[in-house]
Design a protein around this motif. Sequence first.
Motif, PDB file in Angstrom:
ATOM      1  N   SER A   1     -68.182   6.111 -46.629  1.00 18.41           N
ATOM      2  CA  SER A   1     -67.362   6.111 -47.844  1.00 18.41           C
ATOM      3  C   SER A   1     -67.561   4.825 -48.634  1.00 18.41           C
ATOM      4  CB  SER A   1     -65.874   6.278 -47.494  1.00 18.41           C
ATOM      5  OG  SER A   1     -65.616   7.565 -46.993  1.00 18.41           O
ATOM      6  N   VAL A   2     -67.692   3.712 -47.913  1.00 19.01           N
ATOM      7  CA  VAL A   2     -67.939   2.425 -48.575  1.00 19.01           C
ATOM      8  C   VAL A   2     -69.344   2.408 -49.165  1.00 19.01           C
ATOM      9  CG1 VAL A   2     -68.034  -0.073 -48.283  1.00 19.01           C
ATOM     10  CG2 VAL A   2     -66.364   1.271 -46.994  1.00 19.01           C
TER      11      VAL A   2
ATOM     12  N   LEU B   1     -58.323  -7.488 -51.921  1.00 19.78           N
ATOM     13  CA  LEU B   1     -58.786  -6.703 -50.779  1.00 19.78           C
ATOM     14  C   LEU B   1     -57.708  -6.640 -49.706  1.00 19.78           C
ATOM     15  CD1 LEU B   1     -61.090  -5.152 -49.412  1.00 19.78           C
ATOM     16  CD2 LEU B   1     -61.947  -7.340 -48.538  1.00 19.78           C
TER      17      LEU B   1
ATOM     18  N   SER C   1     -60.658   4.609 -48.901  1.00 20.62           N
ATOM     19  CA  SER C   1     -60.920   5.847 -48.154  1.00 20.62           C
ATOM     20  C   SER C   1     -61.272   5.550 -46.706  1.00 20.62           C
ATOM     21  CB  SER C   1     -62.064   6.626 -48.814  1.00 20.62           C
ATOM     22  OG  SER C   1     -61.717   7.004 -50.121  1.00 20.62           O
ATOM     23  N   LEU C   2     -61.988   4.429 -46.467  1.00 15.44           N
ATOM     24  CA  LEU C   2     -62.348   4.039 -45.099  1.00 15.44           C
ATOM     25  C   LEU C   2     -61.102   3.840 -44.243  1.00 15.44           C
ATOM     26  CD1 LEU C   2     -64.970   1.405 -44.018  1.00 15.44           C
ATOM     27  CD2 LEU C   2     -62.640   1.206 -43.180  1.00 15.44           C
ATOM     28  N   VAL C   3     -60.113   3.121 -44.800  1.00 10.14           N
ATOM     29  CA  VAL C   3     -58.888   2.837 -44.056  1.00 10.14           C
ATOM     30  C   VAL C   3     -58.219   4.131 -43.596  1.00 10.14           C
ATOM     31  CG1 VAL C   3     -56.576   1.843 -44.210  1.00 10.14           C
ATOM     32  CG2 VAL C   3     -58.515   0.646 -45.242  1.00 10.14           C
TER      33      VAL C   3
ATOM     34  N   LYS D   1     -66.594  -2.436 -59.922  1.00  6.71           N
ATOM     35  CA  LYS D   1     -66.390  -2.473 -58.470  1.00  6.71           C
ATOM     36  C   LYS D   1     -65.453  -1.369 -57.977  1.00  6.71           C
ATOM     37  CE  LYS D   1     -68.674  -6.319 -57.413  1.00  6.71           C
ATOM     38  NZ  LYS D   1     -69.773  -6.341 -56.423  1.00  6.71           N
TER      39      LYS D   1
ATOM     40  N   ILE E   1     -55.801  -3.265 -48.295  1.00  2.16           N
ATOM     41  CA  ILE E   1     -55.816  -2.956 -46.858  1.00  2.16           C
ATOM     42  C   ILE E   1     -54.398  -2.860 -46.315  1.00  2.16           C
ATOM     43  CG2 ILE E   1     -56.427  -3.882 -44.582  1.00  2.16           C
ATOM     44  CD1 ILE E   1     -58.999  -4.954 -45.848  1.00  2.16           C
TER      45      ILE E   1
ATOM     46  N   GLY F   1     -63.995   3.335 -51.974  1.00  2.00           N
ATOM     47  CA  GLY F   1     -64.608   3.617 -50.683  1.00  2.00           C
ATOM     48  C   GLY F   1     -63.911   2.881 -49.558  1.00  2.00           C
ATOM     49  N   ILE F   2     -63.524   1.621 -49.811  1.00  2.00           N
ATOM     50  CA  ILE F   2     -62.800   0.841 -48.799  1.00  2.00           C
ATOM     51  C   ILE F   2     -61.436   1.472 -48.520  1.00  2.00           C
ATOM     52  CG2 ILE F   2     -61.688  -1.391 -48.342  1.00  2.00           C
ATOM     53  CD1 ILE F   2     -63.999  -2.672 -49.967  1.00  2.00           C
TER      54      ILE F   2
ATOM     55  N   THR G   1     -66.700   0.925 -55.073  1.00  2.00           N
ATOM     56  CA  THR G   1     -66.736   0.234 -53.779  1.00  2.00           C
ATOM     57  C   THR G   1     -65.347   0.135 -53.169  1.00  2.00           C
ATOM     58  OG1 THR G   1     -68.620  -1.086 -54.531  1.00  2.00           O
ATOM     59  CG2 THR G   1     -67.424  -1.885 -52.606  1.00  2.00           C
ATOM     60  N   PHE G   2     -64.366  -0.273 -53.986  1.00  2.00           N
ATOM     61  CA  PHE G   2     -63.013  -0.438 -53.468  1.00  2.00           C
ATOM     62  C   PHE G   2     -62.355   0.902 -53.142  1.00  2.00           C
ATOM     63  CE2 PHE G   2     -63.517  -4.766 -54.734  1.00  2.00           C
ATOM     64  CZ  PHE G   2     -62.581  -5.486 -54.016  1.00  2.00           C
TER      65      PHE G   2
END
Length: 463
Positions: A316-317, A10, A141-143, A132, A14, A138-139, A135-136
Amino acid sequence: MFQEKHSKLLSAIISIGLLSFLGIVVETALNITFPQLTKYFSIPINQVQWLTTGYMLVSTSLIPLGSFFLKRFRVVTLFRVSCLSFLVGTLIASFSNSFNLVLLGRLCQGIADGIALPLMFAVILHQVPKEKVGTFMGIGSLVIALAPAVGPIYGGIIQDTLNWHFLFIILIPMIIVTWLLGELSIEQSSPIHYVPFDVRGGICLTIFLSTALMFIVNLTANSSSLKFNLILLGTVFFSGLLFLLNEKNKSHKLLELALFKNKRFLQLLSAFFLLQFSSLSMSYLIPNVLQILFDQSPGLVGFLVAPAAVIDAVLSVVAGIIYDKTTPSLPIISGCTIIGLTFLGANLFTPSIGGLVLIYMLFMVGLSFSYSNIMTYSLSKLPAGLVNDGNSIYMTVQAYSGAVGIAISSSVISLLQKQQGSIISGTKLGLSINFLILFFVAVFTISLCLVALRNKVIKGGKE
């Protein structure tokens, strides 16, 4: 031990994503400060815009090479090159009083983004367990999705309280922290091997991508002659043709173009293109219409559009978790349907400040559920050896579809402002026509997704 590995992965995602985040923040913040920069350097606005155009040219020329880079170099090596080029570019821009040097700094930052953007998704696709991945993604894309919300506010605050140099100076400690985080967390999951670089193909691809982007940007700016645009268009055609002929019999291809024979991949890639087209159209339309029709200040507009970007980032997450826990069809079709209904409503109601903000927020709800999940699903259906090529193609399409979206939406507004002889009435009519175009785009996007998700997969990655 599993938890420690999960945390490191993770952190790696990031750290790589933060480079793209900072690049987008600077890009959107610079747009706010263009009037200030024209006065500071005593140059016209179309010259200042090269701080954005030059950045895009470099990054979009490098993104398609992501597959080659991952075969030849370690992930941490690519991350270091990206961090170094971003840091050097930021330092040059921070302490320069020459426009040419600031532009050089932006070109260095473009190198960083061109490497980091496909690298982040490649790490997710290769190192995250299949259950997973949504989910990742989405993470990841969130950033990136948070950046358009932060950029205008960041640029407005800097413009009101400090000088433009601080747009870059403040980033320096953030880049250093990001670099340290990546050094401590990035791991190599697959072996690398020597792959010869196709110089001729690389030159043809670079010329094709850069002239195509310049052509699109010129349509938006309407600042070049017809003759020059035709030369650009001819260069795009011939360089693209030469690249195709060059790649035809190569054993080590820069990009596996046979992917475009895969119907499912092509359908989902087209849907992805249209969603990004719609997203950048909206990011142009809403802030500009709020300023022109409703006389809102740039700073206030930044705060008005920020909730939509935050919604996109957070959901997104959520959408990625739904993707992992249920079926890909649920978030993708739901998201596309929400977008279609949003534009249907936009065509039925009279524009208002609250109405436009609500439309933008609803659009972002639909986008967050569909956008990254389309890419996740599409790449998950490819053979393992083609995932990096597919990822590079998606990232390239992302850049160009956004440019096309801005070009068309701004051209419609500009054309109708001239036809109507009034900026206000022309903008109002242009908004209506853009919303109508976006509604039909949304309907076509839903159709593509329905067909692609219905198709059966045949071995070997072909439909």
